[in-house]
Enzyme design. Sequence first.
Site, PDB file in Angstrom:
ATOM      1  N   SER A 141      21.115 -62.395   1.828  1.00 63.48           N
ATOM      2  CA  SER A 141      20.615 -63.192   2.952  1.00 63.48           C
ATOM      3  C   SER A 141      20.289 -64.615   2.513  1.00 63.48           C
ATOM      4  O   SER A 141      20.587 -65.577   3.225  1.00 63.48           O
ATOM      5  CB  SER A 141      19.363 -62.530   3.544  1.00 63.48           C
ATOM      6  OG  SER A 141      18.905 -63.238   4.667  1.00 63.48           O
ATOM      7  N   TRP A 153      23.519 -66.495   1.951  1.00 63.96           N
ATOM      8  CA  TRP A 153      24.115 -66.768   3.256  1.00 63.96           C
ATOM      9  C   TRP A 153      23.472 -68.005   3.898  1.00 63.96           C
ATOM     10  O   TRP A 153      24.166 -68.835   4.490  1.00 63.96           O
ATOM     11  CB  TRP A 153      23.943 -65.547   4.159  1.00 63.96           C
ATOM     12  CG  TRP A 153      24.478 -65.722   5.551  1.00 63.96           C
ATOM     13  CD1 TRP A 153      25.793 -65.811   5.919  1.00 63.96           C
ATOM     14  CD2 TRP A 153      23.719 -65.824   6.761  1.00 63.96           C
ATOM     15  NE1 TRP A 153      25.897 -65.952   7.283  1.00 63.96           N
ATOM     16  CE2 TRP A 153      24.640 -65.964   7.823  1.00 63.96           C
ATOM     17  CE3 TRP A 153      22.356 -65.800   7.052  1.00 63.96           C
ATOM     18  CZ2 TRP A 153      24.240 -66.084   9.167  1.00 63.96           C
ATOM     19  CZ3 TRP A 153      21.950 -65.918   8.375  1.00 63.96           C
ATOM     20  CH2 TRP A 153      22.884 -66.056   9.419  1.00 63.96           C
ATOM     21  N   HIS A 154      22.168 -68.147   3.762  1.00 62.21           N
ATOM     22  CA  HIS A 154      21.476 -69.299   4.345  1.00 62.21           C
ATOM     23  C   HIS A 154      21.817 -70.601   3.614  1.00 62.21           C
ATOM     24  O   HIS A 154      21.879 -71.664   4.232  1.00 62.21           O
ATOM     25  CB  HIS A 154      19.957 -69.082   4.314  1.00 62.21           C
ATOM     26  CG  HIS A 154      19.455 -68.203   5.423  1.00 62.21           C
ATOM     27  ND1 HIS A 154      19.437 -66.829   5.334  1.00 62.21           N
ATOM     28  CD2 HIS A 154      18.967 -68.508   6.650  1.00 62.21           C
ATOM     29  CE1 HIS A 154      18.943 -66.326   6.453  1.00 62.21           C
ATOM     30  NE2 HIS A 154      18.662 -67.310   7.270  1.00 62.21           N
ATOM     31  N   GLY A 155      21.999 -70.531   2.311  1.00 66.23           N
ATOM     32  CA  GLY A 155      22.293 -71.737   1.537  1.00 66.23           C
ATOM     33  C   GLY A 155      21.776 -71.591   0.118  1.00 66.23           C
ATOM     34  O   GLY A 155      21.043 -70.650  -0.193  1.00 66.23           O
TER      35      GLY A 155
END
Length: 464
Positions: free
Chosen positions: A354, A357-359
Site C-alpha cells: 500500500s 502504491w501511494h508513492g
Amino acid sequence: MGLEMESMAASIGVSVPVLRFLLCYVATIPVSVLWRFVPGPLAKHIFAAASGAILSYLSFGFSSNLHFLVPMSLGYASMLFFRAHCGIITFLLGFGYLIGCHMYYMSGDAWKEGGIDATGALMVLTLKVISCAINYNDGILKEEGLREAQKKNRLIKLPSLIEYFGYCLSCGSHFAGPVFEMKDYLDCTESKGIWSPSEKGLSPSPFGAAVRALLQAAFCMALYLYLVPQFPLTRFTEPIYQEWGFWKRLSYQYMSGFTARWKYYFIWSISEASIILSGLGFSGWTDSSPPKPKWDRAKNVDILGVEFAKSAVQLPLVWNIQVSTWLRHYVYERLVKPGKKAGFFQLLATQTVSAVWHGLYPGYIIFFVQSALMIAGSRVIYRWQQSVPQGMDVVKNILVFLNFAYTVLVLNYSCVGFIVLSLRETLASYGSVYYIGTVLPFALILLGKIIKPARPVKKFRKEE
C-alpha cells in the site's frame, strides 16, 4: 477564459491545474448519468473508454493517456500470451511502471505546491489492470481450492479489447476510484446477475443515494475550506510549534490529520455519486419490506466509522474501502499458506504494498509501517477485552474506551507522515511528541506477549 479560471481558482484557494481537475472530476457525474442510458453493451464500452480518455486529456493533457496505455497494454498482453502466469507478471510490471512514474514525477511535492498530474488516476488504473489479470489467471484453477472472492470474480473467458478499455477508463472511477471488478463491470453492462431485471419488476433508483452523496461532498468541502487555513502543515516547522507544550502539539497533530481527511471525504463522496448514478454502485437489495437498493460498491469511506473507530482493526473497513478490499483479496489473503493463519508478516507486507502504491516518499513508508504496528497493538487490547469474564462490564468498557483513545491518538500521530511526506518533517513532528505513537504500539505488542488473555474453559460432559 484564462483570467476567469485564475480568479475562480484564487477564490477557493487552489491553483488553475487543480481547478481544471476538479471541474473534470465533477463532470464525471453527468457523464455517468449518460452512460447509464447508453443502449447496448458495446456502445457502453465505447462510451466509457472515450469519456474517460477525454476527461483525462482535459485534466492532465495528452501524455496522461499514453501513460495509461502502458500498463493496460502490458496487462492485456500478459493475459493473451501468458495466461498461466499473467497475474504475477501484470502485478510486477504494473507496479514497476507505477513506481517509475512516482520516481519521475514525485507527485507528492507537486500536490503540496498546488500542482497535479495523472499519477493518482494511474494508481487506480494499476489496481484494475492487476485484478483483471489475476482473476483471468484464477479462471484456469480448480474451483474447489479457491476462496469465495476468487470464485466470484474469476474470469473464464478473456475480455475483448473494447470491454477491457471500457473497464479501465470508465470515468466514474477513473480519477480516484472506487476500484471495482471486471466481472461486476461486465455484469452491469450486460444486465446480468444483480443487474438483471428482478422478478418483482424492481429497478433501483440511484437518485436518492446520489443526492445524499453530493450533499455529503458539499459539507466535506465547506468544512475543509474552513479548517485548512487554521491548521496549516507549515506550522510543524515554525518556531512557535516548538514553544508549545506536549499536549498542545499532540492536539495540533490531531487537528492536522482531522483537517486533511475532509479533502479525501470530499473526493470520495463525488466519486460515490458518480458510480451510484452510473448504476455500477448497485450491490443488491435489503431484506426489508419493501426492499431498498444497496450501493455499497460505490462507497469508499464511512466518515463516522473513521472518526469514531473503536479499534484500529476497523479502519481498513471504513477508510478507502475498495482499495482495502483489493489489498485484502490480492495481497493479504494470497500470502497466507493453505491451512495457516495470517500473522504480522502478512499485515506488514500488505501495508508495504500500500505504501509503495501511494508513492516512494518516506512519509508514506513510515505511515504504513506505523499502521501495521497500530493494528497489531489494537488487536492486543481487543484480545484483553474479549477475555474479561462476564459480570465485569466496567473493566470491559474501560478497555473499549482505551482502544478507541489509542486508535485516535496513534492514527492522527501516524498520518502526519502521510501528509508532510518528507523524512525530516515526519521525524520532527513525531519527535516533538516523544514518538508516543510509535512507543505505544511497540509497548502493547510486547505486553501482549507477557499478559496473555486466559483461554475460555472448555466444559466436558461426563459420560455415565
